[in-house]
Motif scaffolding. Sequence first.
Motif, PDB file in Angstrom:
ATOM      1  N   GLU A 176     -12.234   1.618 -32.454  1.00 36.53           N
ATOM      2  CA  GLU A 176     -13.625   1.709 -32.903  1.00 36.53           C
ATOM      3  C   GLU A 176     -13.958   0.456 -33.711  1.00 36.53           C
ATOM      4  N   PRO A 177     -14.432  -0.618 -33.042  1.00 40.48           N
ATOM      5  CA  PRO A 177     -14.715  -1.864 -33.760  1.00 40.48           C
ATOM      6  C   PRO A 177     -16.002  -1.769 -34.575  1.00 40.48           C
ATOM      7  N   ILE A 178     -15.970  -2.314 -35.772  1.00 41.89           N
ATOM      8  CA  ILE A 178     -17.160  -2.343 -36.633  1.00 41.89           C
ATOM      9  C   ILE A 178     -17.350  -3.760 -37.161  1.00 41.89           C
ATOM     10  N   SER A 179     -18.606  -4.142 -37.343  1.00 43.14           N
ATOM     11  CA  SER A 179     -18.935  -5.503 -37.764  1.00 43.14           C
ATOM     12  C   SER A 179     -19.125  -5.636 -39.265  1.00 43.14           C
ATOM     13  N   GLY A 180     -19.124  -4.529 -39.982  1.00 49.70           N
ATOM     14  CA  GLY A 180     -19.287  -4.573 -41.431  1.00 49.70           C
ATOM     15  C   GLY A 180     -19.088  -3.199 -42.027  1.00 49.70           C
ATOM     16  N   PHE A 199     -11.301   0.384 -36.528  1.00 50.29           N
ATOM     17  CA  PHE A 199     -10.649   1.661 -36.808  1.00 50.29           C
ATOM     18  C   PHE A 199      -9.826   2.049 -35.581  1.00 50.29           C
ATOM     19  N   ILE A 200      -8.634   2.580 -35.828  1.00 50.09           N
ATOM     20  CA  ILE A 200      -7.702   2.897 -34.744  1.00 50.09           C
ATOM     21  C   ILE A 200      -7.216   4.326 -34.914  1.00 50.09           C
ATOM     22  N   THR A 201      -7.287   5.079 -33.848  1.00 45.39           N
ATOM     23  CA  THR A 201      -6.654   6.397 -33.836  1.00 45.39           C
ATOM     24  C   THR A 201      -5.364   6.296 -33.038  1.00 45.39           C
TER      25      THR A 201
END
Length: 313
Positions: free
Chosen positions: A174-178, A37-39
Amino acid sequence: MSDNKRKHPNKQSGSRKRYKSDGTRISSTTIHGPGVFITCVKGKERQAGKEIKEVFEAISDELWPRNASAVDSPEARDNPGDDNSDDEDDEDDDIENLILKERAKLQADSERKNNASTSAGKMKHRIVIHYTDTPCILFAGCASPIEPVQLTLAYLDEVKRTGIARTRAVQRLEPISGTCMAALPELLVLGEKILREKLGDGDSESGRTYTYKILSRIRNNSKLTSAKVIEELPKKVPPCHKVSLTNPDMMILVVAFKSVAGIGVAPRYEELRKYNVTQLVEARDLDLEQGTDSRMKKLQAKEPPEQTAAPTD
């Protein structure tokens, strides 16, 4: 009566509305899977998407090189088809069989090239930008084998080292793995899987234990609350890992946006300015300024004071 209904001359049957009344394009993509996710700066979503895609693609090619085409492999060159040299030697005089074999070779080569080009096409766009039609928010989907947290760390370390962001509109990552549906039961199931995978359960002798803190960011969603997430999610963390609200080893990011939620485990979160690209650049500039000032002060301290001649009558 249906034949007498007036139809708009420019309206095609079965067509869907592609633009809002303000002229912005309606997104048809769905956020899913691992990604970031990118702001970004308000009104600069398209610019931010192009910038971060270019940066992420370049870093991905370094960390996860694309596989070489099967056409260029030694096996493909040495074995262009289902050729059998013994059969050719036995049937040199049979022109019809030679023609059939040559045709089979050409067909096999054509199929191999088509398969290789299809695989290359699938691998061409490993970073896919999803525009959310919400100000300041977009999502970069990551195809396998790209790992979002590792990708984000590589980029932020580069920014910290060089002081160059290579982007103008990107702010926080905001990196997310799933991902899963933005509901608490689904989020807890996803959390148990990801947290066990990323943190480990500490059963092995060499298993490391971490301290952690949960950070919840919920946007455009009324079903989830940060208080409930922070209350329930720790129950899914392996018990060998402990909470630390002051200096955690890992920050567990919980991001919910509309109907989608995601979880990621982010190391060095405070060190990397909470994964804020702009603040990393500013911190680098400040360090350089302070370093220059301190060096100047040291040089000035070493220089002897200027000698002034005493006035004479």
